[in-house]
Write an enzyme that holds these catalytic residues in place. Structure first.
Site, short mmCIF file in Angstrom:
data_model
loop_
_atom_site.label_atom_id
_atom_site.label_comp_id
_atom_site.label_asym_id
_atom_site.label_seq_id
_atom_site.Cartn_x
_atom_site.Cartn_y
_atom_site.Cartn_z
CE LYS A 13 -75.31 9.57 -14.19
NZ LYS A 13 -74.36 8.87 -15.07
NE ARG A 88 -72.49 15.21 -15.07
CZ ARG A 88 -72.49 14.89 -16.33
NH1 ARG A 88 -71.61 15.41 -17.15
NH2 ARG A 88 -73.38 14.05 -16.79
NE ARG A 127 -75.73 6.42 -24.24
CZ ARG A 127 -75.54 7.22 -23.20
NH1 ARG A 127 -76.32 7.13 -22.14
NH2 ARG A 127 -74.57 8.09 -23.21
NE ARG A 133 -77.41 9.13 -26.30
CZ ARG A 133 -77.57 9.41 -25.02
NH1 ARG A 133 -76.53 9.63 -24.25
NH2 ARG A 133 -78.77 9.47 -24.51
NE ARG A 144 -69.32 12.26 -22.54
CZ ARG A 144 -69.93 11.52 -23.44
NH1 ARG A 144 -70.31 10.31 -23.17
NH2 ARG A 144 -70.20 12.01 -24.61
#
Length: 187
Positions: A13, A88, A127, A133, A144
């Site tokens: 996204k 969301r 990622r 992260r 998630r």
């Protein structure tokens, strides 16, 4: 043009949002980016958000709605915008509808990037390595994903019933997916 981009975490996204925003000359508004900036700057909001994200949860509707309402009032969003990471939940859909109705606006299209869960998990783990992260562990990613399927995916059905939903395959080279998106949005 007033757009929303939906899809699970790791669907691409953010990558596609910047391209879409540039194409339509509108700002890409990412609640995730707003939250991460607050975390980096160690604001009070940032501290609250960091705890929530570290556990794989979502920031409350009340906080998120207030941040989005404030951002949509800024001058660069007057001609349109692309929302990434918002809404969301169905409660956030209602809040967004109300925010826009106050100025006589409504959402034009909702783009959903469709990506298989295992592809998403692999993308996010890669990622996490590259970007360092700390919130992207496999356990948190899977939480998630479960949260996305429970709370956010129903938005697809709601927007589909309104005739606003455009689904696009989010797997492939970045440019290829971008072309699919522009073709699907029709301009």
């Amino acid at each position: 043009m007033r757009l929303i981009i939906l899809g699970p975490p790791g669907a691409g996204k953010g990558t596609q949002a910047s391209r879409i925003a540039e194409h339509y000359e509108i700002p890409a508004i990412s609640t995730g980016d707003i939250f991460r900036a607050n975390i980096k700057n160690e604001t009070e909001l940032g501290k609250q958000v960091q705890e929530i994200l570290a556990s794989g949860g979502y920031v409350s509707d009340e906080v998120t709605n207030a941040i989005v309402a404030d951002r949509l009032q800024q001058e660069d969003a007057s001609r349109g915008f692309l929302l990434d990471g918002y809404p969301r939940t169905t409660a956030q859909v209602t809040a967004l509808d109300e925010m826009l109705a106050e100025s006589g606006q409504e959402v034009d299209k909702v783009l959903e990037l469709v990506v298989d869960d295992e592809v998403v998990v692999d993308r996010l783990l890669k990622r996490a390595e590259v970007e360092g992260r700390v919130d992207d562990t496999e356990e948190v990613i899977r939480e998630r994903m479960a949260l996305y399927h429970r709370e956010t995916q129903p938005l697809s059905s709601a927007y589909d019933q309104r005739g606003l939903l455009v689904r696009v395959d989010g797997v492939g080279e970045v440019d290829e997916v971008a072309r699919r998106i522009v073709d699907a949005l029709g301009s």
